[in-house]
Design a protein around this motif. Structure first.
Motif, short mmCIF file in Angstrom:
data_model
loop_
_atom_site.label_atom_id
_atom_site.label_comp_id
_atom_site.label_asym_id
_atom_site.label_seq_id
_atom_site.Cartn_x
_atom_site.Cartn_y
_atom_site.Cartn_z
N TYR A 35 0.90 -1.04 -0.10
CA TYR A 35 -0.02 0.03 0.03
C TYR A 35 0.92 1.31 0.07
O TYR A 35 0.49 2.24 -0.58
N LEU A 36 2.02 1.27 0.67
CA LEU A 36 2.97 2.29 0.54
C LEU A 36 3.52 2.53 -0.58
O LEU A 36 3.93 3.53 -1.50
N VAL A 37 3.95 1.57 -1.40
CA VAL A 37 4.17 1.40 -2.90
C VAL A 37 3.10 1.83 -3.68
O VAL A 37 3.47 2.98 -4.57
N LEU A 38 2.05 1.65 -3.41
CA LEU A 38 0.69 2.19 -4.23
C LEU A 38 0.56 3.58 -4.08
O LEU A 38 0.60 4.35 -5.29
N ALA A 39 0.69 4.25 -2.83
CA ALA A 39 0.62 5.38 -2.61
C ALA A 39 1.73 6.30 -3.34
O ALA A 39 1.35 7.42 -3.83
N LEU A 58 -0.36 0.32 -11.47
CA LEU A 58 -0.82 -1.26 -11.58
C LEU A 58 0.57 -1.96 -11.43
O LEU A 58 0.59 -2.95 -10.86
N ASP A 59 1.54 -1.89 -12.11
CA ASP A 59 2.57 -2.50 -12.29
C ASP A 59 3.54 -2.65 -10.71
O ASP A 59 3.86 -3.94 -10.41
N ALA A 60 3.65 -1.39 -10.37
CA ALA A 60 4.44 -1.50 -9.33
C ALA A 60 3.57 -2.09 -8.01
O ALA A 60 4.43 -2.68 -7.28
N TYR A 61 2.29 -1.94 -7.95
CA TYR A 61 1.71 -2.38 -6.87
C TYR A 61 1.34 -3.81 -7.09
O TYR A 61 1.80 -4.73 -6.07
N ARG A 62 1.71 -4.62 -8.36
CA ARG A 62 1.47 -5.99 -8.32
C ARG A 62 2.74 -6.70 -8.02
O ARG A 62 2.70 -7.67 -7.54
N ILE A 63 3.97 -5.89 -8.36
CA ILE A 63 5.48 -6.42 -8.01
C ILE A 63 5.37 -6.42 -6.50
O ILE A 63 5.76 -7.43 -5.92
N ALA A 64 4.83 -5.39 -5.77
CA ALA A 64 4.89 -5.51 -4.35
C ALA A 64 4.16 -6.10 -3.60
O ALA A 64 4.43 -6.80 -2.84
#
Length: 110
Positions: free
Chosen positions: A15-19, A78-84
């Protein structure tokens, strides 16, 4: 060994990566230790945003004139959140020597 390459280190909170990815394009990938991937998304965001301004009609809205850039921006989030999420789920389901696991104490042969 750095945190990005250490498989036993706790990964970044998804969630921090998503934000971070929402606030600043490419920063989610930088948090994940993938700065080149974040830079690639940023590059294509600028290029497609520029191309869209050249082919879009003059009466299109700001979003319409830069739709290519916004598309890549959304894909980078979406890509960053998926990887995280994948890294966090992989870490959470691995047994850890210190017992800090989501599955510690759970029966694994169900």
């Amino acid at each position: 060994m750095s945190d990005a390459t250490d498989p036993t280190a706790r990964p970044s909170n998804p969630y921090l990566v998503l934000a971070s990815a929402i606030v600043l394009p490419g920063s989610g990938h930088v948090m994940l230790g993938l700065p080149a991937r974040g830079l690639q998304f940023l590059f294509f965001m600028v290029i497609l945003g520029w191309v869209t301004t050249k082919v879009a009609p003059q009466d299109a809205s700001f979003i319409g004139r830069h739709a290519g850039g916004f598309l890549i921006y959304a894909l980078s989030i979406l890509d960053a959140y998926r990887i995280a999420r994948i890294r966090h789920a992989t870490w959470a389901h691995k047994p850890h020597p210190d017992g800090d696991s989501a599955t510690s104490g759970a029966k694994t042969d169900i």
